[in-house]
Write a protein that holds these residues in place. Structure first.
Motif, PDB file in Angstrom:
ATOM      1  N   HIS A   1      36.095  40.738  44.653  1.00  0.00           N
ATOM      2  CA  HIS A   1      36.036  41.240  46.025  1.00  0.00           C
ATOM      3  C   HIS A   1      37.325  41.994  46.368  1.00  0.00           C
ATOM      4  N   MET A   2      38.447  41.491  45.884  1.00  0.00           N
ATOM      5  CA  MET A   2      39.708  42.180  46.131  1.00  0.00           C
ATOM      6  C   MET A   2      39.723  43.543  45.441  1.00  0.00           C
ATOM      7  N   ALA A   3      39.207  43.598  44.222  1.00  0.00           N
ATOM      8  CA  ALA A   3      39.133  44.881  43.528  1.00  0.00           C
ATOM      9  C   ALA A   3      38.281  45.874  44.308  1.00  0.00           C
ATOM     10  N   TRP A   4      37.161  45.378  44.849  1.00  0.00           N
ATOM     11  CA  TRP A   4      36.308  46.240  45.663  1.00  0.00           C
ATOM     12  C   TRP A   4      37.054  46.722  46.901  1.00  0.00           C
ATOM     13  N   LEU A   5      37.812  45.825  47.527  1.00  0.00           N
ATOM     14  CA  LEU A   5      38.534  46.190  48.739  1.00  0.00           C
ATOM     15  C   LEU A   5      39.573  47.269  48.464  1.00  0.00           C
ATOM     16  N   MET A   6      40.162  47.251  47.302  1.00  0.00           N
ATOM     17  CA  MET A   6      41.145  48.278  46.962  1.00  0.00           C
ATOM     18  C   MET A   6      40.550  49.684  47.061  1.00  0.00           C
ATOM     19  N   HIS A   7      39.240  49.791  46.826  1.00  0.00           N
ATOM     20  CA  HIS A   7      38.578  51.092  46.886  1.00  0.00           C
ATOM     21  C   HIS A   7      37.899  51.336  48.230  1.00  0.00           C
ATOM     22  N   ASP A   8      37.555  50.255  48.933  1.00  0.00           N
ATOM     23  CA  ASP A   8      36.752  50.372  50.150  1.00  0.00           C
ATOM     24  C   ASP A   8      37.587  50.402  51.421  1.00  0.00           C
ATOM     25  N   PHE A   9      38.785  49.900  51.377  1.00  0.00           N
ATOM     26  CA  PHE A   9      39.582  49.691  52.584  1.00  0.00           C
ATOM     27  C   PHE A   9      39.825  50.982  53.361  1.00  0.00           C
ATOM     28  N   THR A  10      40.108  52.061  52.677  1.00  0.00           N
ATOM     29  CA  THR A  10      40.484  53.294  53.363  1.00  0.00           C
ATOM     30  C   THR A  10      39.334  53.955  54.101  1.00  0.00           C
ATOM     31  N   VAL A  11      38.089  53.506  53.880  1.00  0.00           N
ATOM     32  CA  VAL A  11      36.964  54.128  54.584  1.00  0.00           C
ATOM     33  C   VAL A  11      36.556  53.334  55.812  1.00  0.00           C
TER      34      VAL A  11
ATOM     35  N   SER B   1      34.845  38.837  31.114  1.00  0.00           N
ATOM     36  CA  SER B   1      34.406  39.901  30.207  1.00  0.00           C
ATOM     37  C   SER B   1      35.430  41.030  30.213  1.00  0.00           C
ATOM     38  N   PRO B   2      35.435  41.861  29.179  1.00  0.00           N
ATOM     39  CA  PRO B   2      36.340  43.009  29.166  1.00  0.00           C
ATOM     40  C   PRO B   2      36.077  43.961  30.339  1.00  0.00           C
ATOM     41  N   GLU B   3      34.818  44.066  30.759  1.00  0.00           N
ATOM     42  CA  GLU B   3      34.479  44.965  31.870  1.00  0.00           C
ATOM     43  C   GLU B   3      35.118  44.487  33.173  1.00  0.00           C
ATOM     44  N   VAL B   4      35.061  43.183  33.394  1.00  0.00           N
ATOM     45  CA  VAL B   4      35.687  42.633  34.607  1.00  0.00           C
ATOM     46  C   VAL B   4      37.196  42.786  34.523  1.00  0.00           C
ATOM     47  N   ALA B   5      37.766  42.528  33.358  1.00  0.00           N
ATOM     48  CA  ALA B   5      39.213  42.689  33.191  1.00  0.00           C
ATOM     49  C   ALA B   5      39.646  44.117  33.503  1.00  0.00           C
ATOM     50  N   GLN B   6      38.867  45.094  33.050  1.00  0.00           N
ATOM     51  CA  GLN B   6      39.197  46.491  33.324  1.00  0.00           C
ATOM     52  C   GLN B   6      39.087  46.805  34.820  1.00  0.00           C
ATOM     53  N   GLU B   7      38.069  46.274  35.442  1.00  0.00           N
ATOM     54  CA  GLU B   7      37.870  46.451  36.881  1.00  0.00           C
ATOM     55  C   GLU B   7      39.080  45.944  37.662  1.00  0.00           C
ATOM     56  N   LEU B   8      39.571  44.775  37.283  1.00  0.00           N
ATOM     57  CA  LEU B   8      40.707  44.183  37.972  1.00  0.00           C
ATOM     58  C   LEU B   8      42.006  44.908  37.639  1.00  0.00           C
ATOM     59  N   SER B   9      42.122  45.361  36.405  1.00  0.00           N
ATOM     60  CA  SER B   9      43.295  46.136  36.005  1.00  0.00           C
ATOM     61  C   SER B   9      43.387  47.437  36.790  1.00  0.00           C
ATOM     62  N   ASP B  10      42.263  48.117  36.945  1.00  0.00           N
ATOM     63  CA  ASP B  10      42.249  49.366  37.722  1.00  0.00           C
ATOM     64  C   ASP B  10      42.651  49.104  39.170  1.00  0.00           C
ATOM     65  N   ALA B  11      42.167  47.988  39.724  1.00  0.00           N
ATOM     66  CA  ALA B  11      42.508  47.646  41.105  1.00  0.00           C
ATOM     67  C   ALA B  11      43.993  47.317  41.238  1.00  0.00           C
ATOM     68  N   LEU B  12      44.564  46.671  40.227  1.00  0.00           N
ATOM     69  CA  LEU B  12      45.996  46.395  40.244  1.00  0.00           C
ATOM     70  C   LEU B  12      46.802  47.681  40.273  1.00  0.00           C
TER      71      LEU B  12
END
Length: 225
Positions: free
Chosen positions: A161-171, A205-216
């Motif tokens: 959810h935090m990773a999603w917020l990193m992309h959603d917050f500005t809208v 999973s590697p996909e989730v790890a990448q998602e969180l890494s991008d958000a970081l």
């Protein structure tokens, strides 16, 4: 638009035998369906018409109070379409602070349960940012304790959810609001990085790890400004 009282069988003694309904908006069959069983047994299909029309073209505040606990339960369980949430919460938001103390406490408790359920499962029909807006903007509740709960939630879902917020917050649309300024300061602080890093090191999973890494990385950019 003509409104007329409709009589309908009800199995719940707390619900008035008659309700005011706009004949053009709500059919008698839909009214009967919403009164055909005890409240806790009513399905999302039976209550969806009321969720759209309650207080607008169907019933009064007391009827709204009657159905609200089940509507909120169905939203939390994601049995009722999340598209109902903004409109329902807007109707609640302009009224609930004038209700009795016990009714207000019930609203606060239920919304808290909704928040905890949201943080602990991902994805959700009503995502984290949507629920933040409901909590802080529609219901005018203090956002700080809810953010503290996010910080203490160690589930992978909370991190996603935090990773999603990193992309959603500005809208989001409440840039001038006090709660939005609080959220902005919190997001640019250290808490989101802690949540994301915790999720990254235990990712399923590697996909989730990448998602969180991008958000970081997004958070690192934001925190510099």
């Amino acid at each position: 638009m003509k409104s007329a009282p409709k009589a309908a069988h009800t199995t719940d003694s707390r619900l008035s035998a008659k309700t005011n309904v706009c004949d053009h908006c709500v059919s008698a069959e839909r009214v009967r369906a919403a009164r055909a069983a005890p409240l806790r047994m009513l399905t999302a299909a039976a209550l969806s018409p009321y969720a759209w029309n309650g207080l607008y073209t169907w019933g009064d505040v007391e009827e709204f109070k009657h159905y609200l606990p089940r509507l909120l339960e169905l939203l939390i369980l994601e049995e009722l379409d999340g598209l109902h949430a903004p409109s329902l919460m807007l109707r609640l938001g302009v009224r609930w602070q004038t209700w009795s103390k016990i009714e207000q406490e019930a609203v606060i408790g239920t919304v808290g349960a909704w928040w905890r359920q949201t943080l602990s499962s991902y994805p959700r029909d009503v995502d984290g940012m949507d629920l933040i807006e409901i909590i802080a903007d529609d219901l005018k509740l203090d956002l700080a304790p809810h953010l503290a709960e996010w910080e203490s939630n160690t589930t992978e879902a909370a991190a996603r959810h935090m990773a999603w917020l990193m992309h959603d917050f500005t809208v989001a649309v409440a840039h001038g609001a006090e709660w939005y300024a609080l959220l902005d300061r919190w997001i640019r602080g250290t808490a989101p990085a802690v949540i994301l890093e915790r999720g990254f090191f235990s990712a399923s999973s590697p996909e989730v790890a990448q998602e969180l890494s991008d958000a970081l990385e997004t958070h690192r950019i934001w925190s510099r400004h």
